[in-house]
Design a protein around this motif. Sequence first.
Motif, mmCIF file in Angstrom:
data_model
loop_
_atom_site.group_PDB
_atom_site.id
_atom_site.type_symbol
_atom_site.label_atom_id
_atom_site.label_comp_id
_atom_site.label_asym_id
_atom_site.label_seq_id
_atom_site.Cartn_x
_atom_site.Cartn_y
_atom_site.Cartn_z
ATOM 1 N N PRO A 1 40.754 51.223 69.612
ATOM 2 C CA PRO A 1 40.965 49.541 69.140
ATOM 3 C C PRO A 1 40.658 48.777 69.961
ATOM 4 O O PRO A 1 41.209 48.828 71.175
ATOM 5 C CB PRO A 1 42.545 49.807 68.933
ATOM 6 C CG PRO A 1 42.974 51.298 69.036
ATOM 7 C CD PRO A 1 41.974 51.880 69.822
ATOM 8 N N GLU B 1 52.076 45.919 65.363
ATOM 9 C CA GLU B 1 53.194 46.861 65.130
ATOM 10 C C GLU B 1 54.507 46.535 65.549
ATOM 11 O O GLU B 1 55.463 46.689 64.927
ATOM 12 C CB GLU B 1 52.839 48.231 65.592
ATOM 13 C CG GLU B 1 53.533 49.354 65.327
ATOM 14 C CD GLU B 1 52.857 50.663 65.792
ATOM 15 O OE1 GLU B 1 51.792 50.829 65.855
ATOM 16 O OE2 GLU B 1 53.683 51.447 66.503
ATOM 17 N N GLY B 2 54.530 45.994 66.699
ATOM 18 C CA GLY B 2 55.971 45.884 67.230
ATOM 19 C C GLY B 2 56.310 44.704 67.622
ATOM 20 O O GLY B 2 57.569 44.343 68.173
ATOM 21 N N SER C 1 46.205 42.327 67.805
ATOM 22 C CA SER C 1 46.264 43.166 67.001
ATOM 23 C C SER C 1 47.199 44.216 67.563
ATOM 24 O O SER C 1 48.054 45.277 66.785
ATOM 25 C CB SER C 1 44.880 43.657 66.491
ATOM 26 O OG SER C 1 44.231 44.160 67.472
ATOM 27 N N VAL C 2 46.956 44.568 69.018
ATOM 28 C CA VAL C 2 47.870 45.719 69.514
ATOM 29 C C VAL C 2 49.544 45.485 69.107
ATOM 30 O O VAL C 2 50.235 46.412 69.147
ATOM 31 C CB VAL C 2 47.807 45.871 71.042
ATOM 32 C CG1 VAL C 2 48.706 46.732 71.764
ATOM 33 C CG2 VAL C 2 46.164 46.276 71.193
ATOM 34 N N LEU C 3 49.861 44.032 69.144
ATOM 35 C CA LEU C 3 51.079 43.897 69.267
ATOM 36 C C LEU C 3 51.577 43.882 67.821
ATOM 37 O O LEU C 3 52.801 43.859 67.477
ATOM 38 C CB LEU C 3 51.432 42.482 69.848
ATOM 39 C CG LEU C 3 51.565 42.475 71.314
ATOM 40 C CD1 LEU C 3 51.886 41.215 71.768
ATOM 41 C CD2 LEU C 3 52.612 43.434 71.812
ATOM 42 N N MET D 1 50.666 52.412 69.013
ATOM 43 C CA MET D 1 49.584 51.211 69.609
ATOM 44 C C MET D 1 50.720 50.450 70.785
ATOM 45 O O MET D 1 49.649 49.669 71.391
ATOM 46 C CB MET D 1 49.815 50.331 68.219
ATOM 47 C CG MET D 1 48.629 50.638 67.286
ATOM 48 S SD MET D 1 46.936 50.608 68.221
ATOM 49 C CE MET D 1 46.341 49.045 67.864
ATOM 50 N N MET D 2 51.672 50.667 70.821
ATOM 51 C CA MET D 2 52.457 49.744 71.699
ATOM 52 C C MET D 2 52.579 50.504 73.028
ATOM 53 O O MET D 2 53.179 49.959 73.937
ATOM 54 C CB MET D 2 54.038 49.780 71.125
ATOM 55 C CG MET D 2 54.167 49.067 69.721
ATOM 56 S SD MET D 2 53.354 47.428 69.778
ATOM 57 C CE MET D 2 54.188 46.676 71.015
ATOM 58 N N ALA E 1 41.305 45.657 70.955
ATOM 59 C CA ALA E 1 42.406 44.839 71.642
ATOM 60 C C ALA E 1 42.681 45.748 72.657
ATOM 61 O O ALA E 1 43.246 45.397 73.918
ATOM 62 C CB ALA E 1 43.491 44.400 70.527
ATOM 63 N N LYS E 2 43.096 47.164 72.490
ATOM 64 C CA LYS E 2 43.584 48.105 73.602
ATOM 65 C C LYS E 2 42.590 48.168 74.533
ATOM 66 O O LYS E 2 42.750 48.498 75.733
ATOM 67 C CB LYS E 2 44.062 49.049 72.943
ATOM 68 C CG LYS E 2 45.590 49.214 72.542
ATOM 69 C CD LYS E 2 46.136 50.686 71.744
ATOM 70 C CE LYS E 2 46.864 51.172 73.368
ATOM 71 N NZ LYS E 2 48.189 50.523 73.317
#
Lengths: 700, 269
Positions: free
Chosen positions: B72, A610-611, A606-608, B36-37, B74-75
């Motif tokens: 989050p 966005e990009g 899910s972190v990815l 997020m990135m 995943a992070k």
Amino acid sequence: MSNINTEKTALMSTLPGDDVRQIMWRFADRYEHQMVVQATRSVARGMVARLVADKQRHTHDWTPQKQEMLKAFDEAGVTAAFMEPDQGGYITGPKNLVLALVAFELAWVDAGAATASLANNLALEPIHEKGTPEQIHHYMSGCVPPKPGEKREILRGSFALTEPLPYVGVDAGMLSGKIRIAEWKEGKEPIIQVEKRGRFITNMGYATFVTAAVDTDDPRIKSSCMVILEKGDQGIYDPGAPTLKLVHQLSCTHDPIFNLKIPASRIIGGYTIKDGVIIPNYNHNEVIEAVFRRTRVTVAMMTTAKLLSAIEPVIRYQRTRYRGGEAAKPGTPRYDLGIQQKEDAQHRLLDVWATGEASASLGFEAARLFDEFDPLEKQKDAMFLKDGIKGPRAQMKVFAEPRKRALEYIEIMGKPEAQRDAKRVQDLENDFLTMYVVKESLADVFCPACKLWNTGYGATMMREAVSLMGGYGITEDCPGFLTQKWSDAQLEATYEGPECVQRRQMSLTMVSDVFLAQFKNWIKDLRALDAKKPGMGAGTLASAMELWLWSIEYLQNAKDANGKTLYAGQRQGVTFPMADALAWLLGSRQLILDTLELERKGPENSVLAEGLTGFVNFYSDLSYLQAARAAGEVGKVCAELVYGYQAKGATCALPNAAIKTFAELRSKLDGSLAGARLAKDRAAEAVTQVMIPEALDYPL
Amino acid sequence: MTTAFNIVVCGSLVPDPLQTLEPIQGPTGPALKNEMMLPSVLDPWAGHALFEAANLAKHHPGTKVYLVSLGPKAKLQQLMMTIAQKVPFEFVCLDGPASGFLDSREVAKALASAIEKIPGLDKTKLLVFGGYSSASRDAGTTMQMIAEQLGISDVFLGADELKVQPDGSFRIMERIEGGQYQISSCAGAPIVIGWATGNLPEPPNNPQVGMANMRTIMPALQKAQPAALKTDGIQYASVQLPQQQRQTKIVKDTPVEEIAKEIVAWIRS
């Protein structure tokens, strides 16, 4: 006027981070690998970077500051990463990928540090691969840092193959280092006298044991072998003088001298006695072959890391180049983009980037391949030992049937999944000798290919990276230590077998029927991919692979204008360029496969989310431009070899059918380049927009 | 007297400070561009709290350390690959945003609720640690509100040192103005401490510690529930980065006296 490049709008937002890398290099589900990466990175960008910034590279001597680096490796778990849990390590199973990741992280800052770390593993590798269970337990456990409260000195090892001239080392086939029986009392273990001089031996300044390659100088010892020498053995254990190398100064390299008495139990892999003669279970070539086919991959990853580490400093330099000048006011393109306003700066950076990505893809694939191959090889060795199968001829006989089954397996796997006989596939996959043949055919090509291309061409592209920093590039103040990395790359291209050794190996292994059968399957796969996703360069690459395949078959069967065979062992003007060309193709293909993996697995993170589209777009464009570059190289090499050995004017006057076919394939290849430069333009736009950090995360 | 504690450290991730932080208006309010990135690190203040907790645990056998993180998941998983290697702890994960623009009251409520739910937690031995400040946005209020929700009245902020006395009481050094410390005595648990920087170095990464921690971390991540955070309690009129002017110049081998003179001249100007 329409612009075809407006179709793709999502650009890469940030530089690719760990989430992207873990997917592409297939360790997203390997937490222990991710931890080793983080632990190694903190040592690399902390202590190692400070050593470089503090000019510790300026001396050949092993200084107390450099010694601290070993302690940092121990504390961060880098030293123990190679060992099994029962030996004191913490990772189970093959370690090729994790060691490649360690090499990558350390070399991101300094490859000498990577060498210092990995040389200990290199010393252990002969024992790990071919040692007796007692040897493996003793030395592997001894190299694990002592636990708190445990009173013992950690063992540190060196690998001594290379000798002073004339025989030097890898692939020389001959050794000056000798062994003979010093004493052999009835009913006792024989004592062996070892004489060996080493050259360019890493870790030697502080090594407490050495694995040394030696030849027999006594009729009572049947063959060459590798032996373990220990500091404290009776005789001379002299680390010798520091080697005056100009690169990799964070590793400790000496030219040692040994003249020692050791028990015969130190022969790696053990021995048997027959008719009063000691027969080592493995000669030195057998041990070395098992060692280098793995450790060369980690060397390849060093140059790869440097190329990718150069991207951020170059972008920062390009963008800030004019800031502070009167004409560069904030908000103007001159201020925001600096040199990146110029297409040449963008495109040259992309060439460096694409090379780094393709070499990473190739090298990590090789490492993963060995992780799959290791258990098969162990199984095969155990079977051969049990059944007493020794020598190349006997082994070849055993592989005759598995080889046929391997070809059958590859043929089945070349069909669409729905058309495969699933039961037969399962049967073949359960047959370890069949799988051994399949994997070995790949390992024997991928290992030398990545060592050759990543380091050799990588060194050339490091020069390009340095040049992109202008005069700044060749100063000590250059962020990212780029000049040091460039010069270090030359050593990486040389040690553990220079480029000619890799080309020679490839010239033999790349014409194997098992490898070529898989190569043909890959072409089909790429064609299918190109039909579905035309924007990745898969069609270009497939055309280049077809040209290479046709050319290698032609060269193996054709003769030059003088009637001499073209593809032959001594004809390196033919065989070696074809090896180089193949390495280009393998790197390009692997980058495409890694990009597909990112596209497939990225949505699971899910972190990815966005990009992800931006990353996939960028990597697709990068794959395309790399496929085009590979196609250019392959076209050039093949054309020169196919046409170049014809008599002058012969092809114009009387083009034969073969040459006509080649011309058609070449023409098809040229046509397949359509779109490649548009991809480069798109990637260039991403390079000008991508967000980079404010500063580099390691010091000047 | 040897005391075993239950130490709960509240801490989450912030964008790596080396990254370019650019505020933007997102669909649900202010955010950072590409947040997020961007690579993340454990909030440095929370990190100090965690290292202090681990150090205390080392000297008080039987002590348990929990790390409660809101972010989050995943992070957080990615962050754990580093943090889990530093010190032993059990992980409690709340899946939600880690943005610096959250209402600290909502964050405190979620964290306090998660602490209450930790199985077997002995409140008479409870030490709740967190950062006095944060690298994402420094409201400096979260720890007090957690204390309030948990009904803990002994709260110390800006602490640099906690010493357990032979009688089991605490001696705590808190930062006050002018580089001075206020030294307090406290009878014992439960307490809440918002740590300043402490005095401990960051432990080196050790994958072996990490592998042990991962046995609880992965299940915690898998069963992490979404944290219900209301966003309507706070409105931002505008957001901007702190105004700063970075004038960096790289000089080498300059004598200390020269550097001092230059700094004095700059201050006077």
